[in-house]
Design a protein around this motif. Structure first.
Motif, PDB file in Angstrom:
ATOM      1  N   ARG A 414       0.946  -1.165   0.025  1.00  0.00           N
ATOM      2  CA  ARG A 414       0.037  -0.054  -0.014  1.00  0.00           C
ATOM      3  C   ARG A 414       0.769   1.247  -0.014  1.00  0.00           C
ATOM      4  O   ARG A 414       0.487   2.247  -0.724  1.00  0.00           O
ATOM      5  CB  ARG A 414      -0.980  -0.096   1.118  1.00  0.00           C
ATOM      6  N   VAL A 415       2.010   1.310   0.574  1.00  0.00           N
ATOM      7  CA  VAL A 415       3.021   2.313   0.564  1.00  0.00           C
ATOM      8  C   VAL A 415       3.545   2.741  -0.762  1.00  0.00           C
ATOM      9  O   VAL A 415       3.683   3.571  -1.427  1.00  0.00           O
ATOM     10  CB  VAL A 415       4.066   2.268   1.560  1.00  0.00           C
ATOM     11  N   LEU A 416       3.702   1.489  -1.466  1.00  0.00           N
ATOM     12  CA  LEU A 416       4.256   1.578  -2.880  1.00  0.00           C
ATOM     13  C   LEU A 416       3.195   2.025  -3.621  1.00  0.00           C
ATOM     14  O   LEU A 416       3.467   2.800  -4.599  1.00  0.00           O
ATOM     15  CB  LEU A 416       4.717   0.056  -3.446  1.00  0.00           C
ATOM     16  N   GLY A 442      13.834 -11.251   6.237  1.00  0.00           N
ATOM     17  CA  GLY A 442      13.133 -11.552   5.020  1.00  0.00           C
ATOM     18  C   GLY A 442      12.058 -10.963   4.810  1.00  0.00           C
ATOM     19  O   GLY A 442      11.272 -11.484   3.684  1.00  0.00           O
ATOM     20  N   THR A 443      11.418 -10.124   5.585  1.00  0.00           N
ATOM     21  CA  THR A 443      10.200  -9.852   5.581  1.00  0.00           C
ATOM     22  C   THR A 443      10.246  -7.979   5.184  1.00  0.00           C
ATOM     23  O   THR A 443      10.818  -7.350   6.285  1.00  0.00           O
ATOM     24  CB  THR A 443       9.232  -9.956   6.735  1.00  0.00           C
ATOM     25  N   ILE A 444       9.566  -7.732   4.146  1.00  0.00           N
ATOM     26  CA  ILE A 444       9.749  -6.509   3.696  1.00  0.00           C
ATOM     27  C   ILE A 444       8.176  -5.671   4.105  1.00  0.00           C
ATOM     28  O   ILE A 444       7.257  -6.174   3.652  1.00  0.00           O
ATOM     29  CB  ILE A 444       9.977  -6.282   2.290  1.00  0.00           C
ATOM     30  N   ASP A 445       8.395  -4.982   5.252  1.00  0.00           N
ATOM     31  CA  ASP A 445       7.252  -4.102   5.734  1.00  0.00           C
ATOM     32  C   ASP A 445       7.255  -2.772   5.506  1.00  0.00           C
ATOM     33  O   ASP A 445       8.328  -2.118   4.877  1.00  0.00           O
ATOM     34  CB  ASP A 445       7.025  -4.628   7.255  1.00  0.00           C
ATOM     35  N   PRO A 446       6.440  -1.837   5.920  1.00  0.00           N
ATOM     36  CA  PRO A 446       6.359  -0.538   5.561  1.00  0.00           C
ATOM     37  C   PRO A 446       7.945   0.166   6.165  1.00  0.00           C
ATOM     38  O   PRO A 446       8.217   1.105   5.490  1.00  0.00           O
ATOM     39  CB  PRO A 446       5.089   0.187   6.213  1.00  0.00           C
ATOM     40  N   GLN A 447       7.998  -0.116   7.369  1.00  0.00           N
ATOM     41  CA  GLN A 447       9.355   0.445   7.818  1.00  0.00           C
ATOM     42  C   GLN A 447      10.562   0.119   7.128  1.00  0.00           C
ATOM     43  O   GLN A 447      11.380   1.048   7.027  1.00  0.00           O
ATOM     44  CB  GLN A 447       9.467  -0.236   9.603  1.00  0.00           C
ATOM     45  N   VAL A 448      10.674  -1.155   6.470  1.00  0.00           N
ATOM     46  CA  VAL A 448      11.789  -1.383   5.593  1.00  0.00           C
ATOM     47  C   VAL A 448      11.699  -0.456   4.506  1.00  0.00           C
ATOM     48  O   VAL A 448      12.557   0.168   3.815  1.00  0.00           O
ATOM     49  CB  VAL A 448      11.775  -2.926   5.260  1.00  0.00           C
ATOM     50  N   ILE A 449      10.436  -0.275   4.033  1.00  0.00           N
ATOM     51  CA  ILE A 449      10.257   0.260   2.802  1.00  0.00           C
ATOM     52  C   ILE A 449      10.615   1.993   3.063  1.00  0.00           C
ATOM     53  O   ILE A 449      11.125   2.535   2.060  1.00  0.00           O
ATOM     54  CB  ILE A 449       8.738   0.442   2.304  1.00  0.00           C
ATOM     55  N   SER A 450      10.486   2.393   4.037  1.00  0.00           N
ATOM     56  CA  SER A 450      10.524   3.798   4.568  1.00  0.00           C
ATOM     57  C   SER A 450      12.065   3.868   4.416  1.00  0.00           C
ATOM     58  O   SER A 450      12.587   4.997   4.109  1.00  0.00           O
ATOM     59  CB  SER A 450      10.011   4.169   5.844  1.00  0.00           C
ATOM     60  N   GLN A 516      -8.406   3.302  -4.143  1.00  0.00           N
ATOM     61  CA  GLN A 516      -7.146   2.544  -3.513  1.00  0.00           C
ATOM     62  C   GLN A 516      -6.481   1.973  -4.703  1.00  0.00           C
ATOM     63  O   GLN A 516      -4.946   2.125  -4.998  1.00  0.00           O
ATOM     64  CB  GLN A 516      -7.489   1.579  -2.779  1.00  0.00           C
ATOM     65  N   THR A 517      -7.145   1.216  -5.755  1.00  0.00           N
ATOM     66  CA  THR A 517      -6.370   0.776  -6.805  1.00  0.00           C
ATOM     67  C   THR A 517      -5.657   1.687  -7.892  1.00  0.00           C
ATOM     68  O   THR A 517      -5.004   1.199  -8.564  1.00  0.00           O
ATOM     69  CB  THR A 517      -7.021  -0.271  -7.552  1.00  0.00           C
ATOM     70  N   LEU A 518      -6.384   2.825  -8.105  1.00  0.00           N
ATOM     71  CA  LEU A 518      -6.150   3.750  -9.109  1.00  0.00           C
ATOM     72  C   LEU A 518      -5.022   4.894  -8.397  1.00  0.00           C
ATOM     73  O   LEU A 518      -4.750   5.900  -9.063  1.00  0.00           O
ATOM     74  CB  LEU A 518      -7.341   4.475  -9.648  1.00  0.00           C
ATOM     75  N   ASN A 519      -4.337   4.535  -7.208  1.00  0.00           N
ATOM     76  CA  ASN A 519      -3.719   5.231  -6.601  1.00  0.00           C
ATOM     77  C   ASN A 519      -4.097   6.737  -6.529  1.00  0.00           C
ATOM     78  O   ASN A 519      -3.199   7.672  -6.802  1.00  0.00           O
ATOM     79  CB  ASN A 519      -2.233   5.273  -7.535  1.00  0.00           C
TER      80      ASN A 519
END
Length: 525
Positions: A414-416, A442-450, A516-519
């Motif tokens: 959702r962040v992406l 091995g888990t990519i969550d919002p914190q890793v994305i930030s 949501q889906t159309l960003n």
């Protein structure tokens, strides 16, 4: 007495004349075997020498069929291959089969007195002797047999003739060994090539082009259709949208898939180097041209050439490229000979070529030559619904590269989807690879994305959108795409989703899903 007198008479008068004839024959056999790796051709020539120079008639060579384990007749002097192709001997079967088992020489004084002689060829004189020698490579078991009959006028010295035939067999053995080694290497290379081609076709198949939106489905349909033909294709789209991936898919799903696929980025080289790179050059054409060199068009003959960033080439070079596209011919740099090639051209650009033509920066005739079948790739922001599938596909790809298991949470996706991705799929892949490096479990969550810096870019994107005043739009304008229609309805409803849903004949849940889906970032408006 001259050699011609000896060879042309009724027979060899003594051992010395026989030895002289055999030495001459061995010299000629060596010359024959050194000329070619075509085993069938050289063996035929060897038997010709034996017949003409030493009176060893009806020569035959049989070699071991390594796959089936039996002796197959390869060549017979005086018989066509159509007659001999099906003749073979199992181990222990007849004279030839026995030699395959025991590797011993055979001298038969009269064929009609030897019950083991099968005469499957129906070719031999039953009243004459028959001499056969095994063909042995090193100290291994026999891999073949060479046999012949002395002419009726030359029946003396059978043991000497047998020894001579053994020498010939030894010479043949080295040619057989070399021929088999070359064949095995060729088969190994062919097998490796086929495996690589299969791998490439899997990597560049349609399954690796991710997208389920209507605009991407149209692209898939175009690619599938154009792949069947030799039409010139112009792939258009922003940088990072996957133009090279589409070019690969076109080639590897076309009838030219087994032929070369040559790529060149036209923006990476100046004009003088670009001409040499594409058309090749002759030795001495310019300083540093120490050898003749084939260009990319010659290398791609029979296959496909991919010219990326075609909009960057100069007007001078455009004229030279036009000739190749129209006539399929060119000259190497520094050469005078016209080269003909059969090459399919796939080009790509992120430029507005129509505007370039109007402004005089791009030749109109070249534009029409390239734009036979245009394929327009949408930007990632135009197909935001594909971001979840793309992200998961890219994460799987990165996981294979890193040799570990990776997964991405829905909240990270959702962040992406909130970001506009001006660098398109290339930027998305770059972001995810950075995230994969930064996540330890091995888990990519919002914190890793930030941690990849996307939050700062989202903030910048939001600030830029605030400074831009969006013109009012009519939500039921047929020219608008779905995203624009939803935004227009939200604007007219004061961003009340329930009211906008009624305008669009949707339920509140449906418009929430579209947002949501159309960003669509409701907050930034």
């Amino acid at each position: 007495m001259s050699y011609s007198d000896i060879n042309g008479g009724l027979g060899f008068l003594d051992r010395s004349s026989l030895i002289e004839a055999e030495l001459e024959a061995l010299y000629l056999v060596g010359k024959v075997l050194s000329k070619s790796l075509n085993l069938h051709e050289t063996l035929n020539a060897v038997l010709e020498v034996l017949n003409d120079q030493t009176g060893m008639e009806r020569g035959m060579v049989a070699l071991l069929d390594q796959q089936r384990g039996k002796m197959a007749v390869q060549v017979v002097h005086g018989l066509d291959s159509e007659v001999t192709d099906e003749i073979s001997y199992q181990p222990g079967e007849g004279i030839v089969g026995a030699m395959l088992e025991n590797g011993e020489s055979i001298i038969i004084e009269r064929i009609d007195r030897e019950p083991e002689f099968l005469d499957r060829l129906g070719y031999y004189d039953q009243t004459l002797p028959f001499i056969a020698e095994p063909i042995i490579i090193g100290h291994l078991d026999p891999v073949g047999v060479i046999a012949a009959q002395p002419a009726a006028s030359r029946l003396m010295f059978l043991h000497e003739r047998s020894r001579f035939l053994k020498m010939v067999a030894n010479l043949i053995a080295q040619s057989v060994r070399l021929s088999w080694e070359v064949e095995h290497e060729k088969q190994a290379l062919t097998s490796e090539r086929d495996q690589l081609r299969q791998a490439v076709q899997v990597n560049y198949g349609f399954d690796n082009i991710v997208g389920h939106t209507d605009i991407m489905r149209r692209v898939f349909e175009q690619v599938q259709q154009v792949s069947k033909w030799n039409t010139t294709v112009l792939i258009r789209g922003e940088s990072g949208t996957g133009k090279e991936l589409i070019a690969n898919a076109i080639h590897y799903n076309s009838p030219r898939a087994s032929d070369p696929f040559i790529k060149l980025n036209c923006a990476a080289l100046p004009d003088n180097l670009l001409e040499s790179e594409l058309f090749g050059h002759e030795k001495g054409a310019f300083t540093g041209a120490v050898n003749q060199r084939k260009g990319r068009f010659e290398q791609a003959d029979g296959g496909t050439i991919f010219l990326d960033e075609i909009g960057e080439i100069s007007g001078t070079f455009q004229a030279k490229l036009l000739r190749v596209l129209q006539e399929g011919e060119f000259e190497r740099v520094g050469g005078t000979r016209t080269m003909q090639v059969d090459v399919r051209v796939v080009a790509a650009t992120n430029k507005n070529l129509e505007q370039e033509v109007e402004e005089g920066g791009f030749r109109e005739d070249l534009y029409y030559r390239l734009n036979v079948m245009p394929i327009n790739l949408p930007s990632l922001r135009e197909r935001a619904e594909d971001i979840p599938d793309l992200a998961r596909f890219l994460i799987d790809k990165i996981a294979r590269k890193q040799g570990r298991k990776l997964e991405m949470t829905d909240s990270a996706i959702r962040v992406l989807m909130r970001y506009g991705w001006p660098g398109n799929v290339r930027e998305l892949e770059n972001c995810l690879e950075r995230a994969a490096v930064m996540c330890s479990d091995g888990t990519i969550d919002p914190q890793v994305i930030s941690m990849t810096g996307i939050e700062e870019r989202l903030h910048t994107q939001g600030m830029q959108s605030v400074t831009k005043k969006r013109p009012a739009a009519n939500f039921d304008d047929p020219e608008l795409d779905e995203r624009e229609r939803v935004i227009a309805a939200l604007e007219q409803s004061g961003w009340v989703q329930a009211k906008a849903a009624r305008m669009l004949n949707m339920t509140p849940r449906q418009i929430a899903y579209r947002i949501q889906t159309l960003n669509i970032n409701v907050q930034k408006y």
